[in-house]
Design a protein around this motif. Structure first.
Motif, PDB file in Angstrom:
ATOM      1  N   SER A   1       5.618  10.177   5.402  1.00 13.26           N
ATOM      2  CA  SER A   1       4.294  10.491   5.954  1.00 13.26           C
ATOM      3  C   SER A   1       3.980  11.976   5.804  1.00 13.26           C
ATOM      4  O   SER A   1       2.835  12.345   5.515  1.00 13.26           O
TER       5      SER A   1
ATOM      6  N   VAL B   1       3.162  12.597   2.146  1.00 15.59           N
ATOM      7  CA  VAL B   1       1.814  12.095   1.851  1.00 15.59           C
ATOM      8  C   VAL B   1       0.755  13.050   2.391  1.00 15.59           C
ATOM      9  O   VAL B   1      -0.203  13.399   1.687  1.00 15.59           O
TER      10      VAL B   1
ATOM     11  N   VAL C   1       0.810   6.040   8.465  1.00 19.50           N
ATOM     12  CA  VAL C   1       2.012   5.689   7.703  1.00 19.50           C
ATOM     13  C   VAL C   1       3.283   5.969   8.503  1.00 19.50           C
ATOM     14  O   VAL C   1       4.279   5.252   8.366  1.00 19.50           O
TER      15      VAL C   1
ATOM     16  N   MET D   1      -6.305  12.889   5.322  1.00 21.60           N
ATOM     17  CA  MET D   1      -4.895  12.808   4.943  1.00 21.60           C
ATOM     18  C   MET D   1      -3.983  12.943   6.168  1.00 21.60           C
ATOM     19  O   MET D   1      -2.890  12.367   6.204  1.00 21.60           O
TER      20      MET D   1
ATOM     21  N   PHE E   1      -1.170  15.060  -0.621  1.00 22.19           N
ATOM     22  CA  PHE E   1      -2.590  14.806  -0.857  1.00 22.19           C
ATOM     23  C   PHE E   1      -3.460  15.899  -0.240  1.00 22.19           C
ATOM     24  O   PHE E   1      -4.465  16.315  -0.832  1.00 22.19           O
TER      25      PHE E   1
ATOM     26  N   PHE F   1       0.822  -1.212   0.000  1.00 17.77           N
ATOM     27  CA  PHE F   1       0.000   0.000   0.000  1.00 17.77           C
ATOM     28  C   PHE F   1       0.853   1.258   0.000  1.00 17.77           C
ATOM     29  O   PHE F   1       0.457   2.279  -0.577  1.00 17.77           O
TER      30      PHE F   1
ATOM     31  N   VAL G   1      -4.046   9.494   7.533  1.00 17.10           N
ATOM     32  CA  VAL G   1      -3.201   8.624   6.714  1.00 17.10           C
ATOM     33  C   VAL G   1      -1.730   8.843   7.061  1.00 17.10           C
ATOM     34  O   VAL G   1      -0.959   7.888   7.228  1.00 17.10           O
TER      35      VAL G   1
ATOM     36  N   HIS H   1       0.131   6.723  -6.544  1.00 22.12           N
ATOM     37  CA  HIS H   1      -1.122   7.472  -6.638  1.00 22.12           C
ATOM     38  C   HIS H   1      -0.879   8.966  -6.433  1.00 22.12           C
ATOM     39  O   HIS H   1      -1.455   9.798  -7.136  1.00 22.12           O
ATOM     40  N   LEU H   2      -0.009   9.289  -5.483  1.00 25.91           N
ATOM     41  CA  LEU H   2       0.316  10.686  -5.238  1.00 25.91           C
ATOM     42  C   LEU H   2       1.022  11.298  -6.439  1.00 25.91           C
ATOM     43  O   LEU H   2       0.701  12.423  -6.838  1.00 25.91           O
TER      44      LEU H   2
ATOM     45  N   ILE I   1       0.396   4.171  -2.613  1.00 30.76           N
ATOM     46  CA  ILE I   1       0.201   5.570  -2.206  1.00 30.76           C
ATOM     47  C   ILE I   1       1.195   6.474  -2.920  1.00 30.76           C
ATOM     48  O   ILE I   1       0.841   7.559  -3.389  1.00 30.76           O
TER      49      ILE I   1
END
Length: 213
Positions: free
Chosen positions: A195, A198, A165, A158, A202, A25, A161, A32-33, A29
């Motif tokens: 982290s 991310v 993370v 976020m 996001f 994952f 998340v 995807h980012l 991530i």
């Protein structure tokens, strides 16, 4: 076959499954980012990225099934471990000490995981399971983030998340055996840095889109 079943039914085996799927994952991530950041290049670039992704057809479908399988393994295994830990210590200690390097991220992993699952379902309903007829992905994103409530929800998610993370990153490496005094501090710093990237990467997108709207 029995040794495999016994391994993955053990506590160590479950933690290993959590680590492997968690690292999977983290890779998702990151990818995807990277794709979502094309939105800063304008709607044409973002739509072009989305169209190219959808043109992969069967590969995207296969990736979605892999992600779904990983999610089921990660969530069910995580809940099982949480229940087993809770059952083995039903009475809380009289004194709750923050010992052994315990952090907010490590102490809230089950709860942030559940919140992330809830958000993913909402996120899929808003962006994946929608009618894409005669509308671009950029317009779908713009419509979703035209709601201040959803912008706040997304940014808050976020943060959750990033918190998840921050611990999950280095914990996964530790579980698979990368627990060396020389390298673990570097892995922990990398996890913290990832982290933050991310959370900001996001989290700023809905704010940016709402400003443009």
């Amino acid at each position: 076959m029995n040794w495999l079943i016994n391994t993955f039914s053990s506590s160590i085996g479950k933690k290993l499954m959590m680590a492997v799927t968690g690292l999977g994952f983290i890779g998702f991530i990151a990818g995807h980012l990277a794709g979502n950041l094309t939105i800063y290049g304008g709607k044409d670039l973002f739509n072009s990225y989305a169209e190219h992704l959808h043109s992969l057809g069967p590969l995207v479908t296969a990736a979605e099934w892999i992600l779904l399988t990983m999610a089921l393994i990660h969530v069910l295994t995580g809940l099982t471990l949480f229940y087993q830990n809770f059952k083995s210590r039903p009475v809380k200690y009289a004194v709750n000490k923050n010992a052994g390097g315990r952090t907010i991220g490590s102490g809230t992993m089950p709860y942030t995981g559940i919140l992330m699952l809830a958000f993913v379902i909402i996120h899929l309903m808003n962006f994946h399971f929608v009618d894409k007829t005669n509308i671009t992905i950029f317009e779908i994103v713009s419509q979703a983030f035209s709601s201040p409530a959803y912008v706040v929800l997304y940014v808050a998610a976020m943060i959750v998340v990033a918190l998840h993370v921050s611990h999950g990153f280095w914990s996964a490496f530790q579980t698979i055996g990368a627990n060396h005094p020389k390298y673990m501090p570097i892995i922990q710093m990398a996890g913290l840095g990832f982290s933050v990237i991310v959370g900001i990467g996001f989290g700023f997108i809905p704010i940016y889109i709402s400003i443009l709207a």
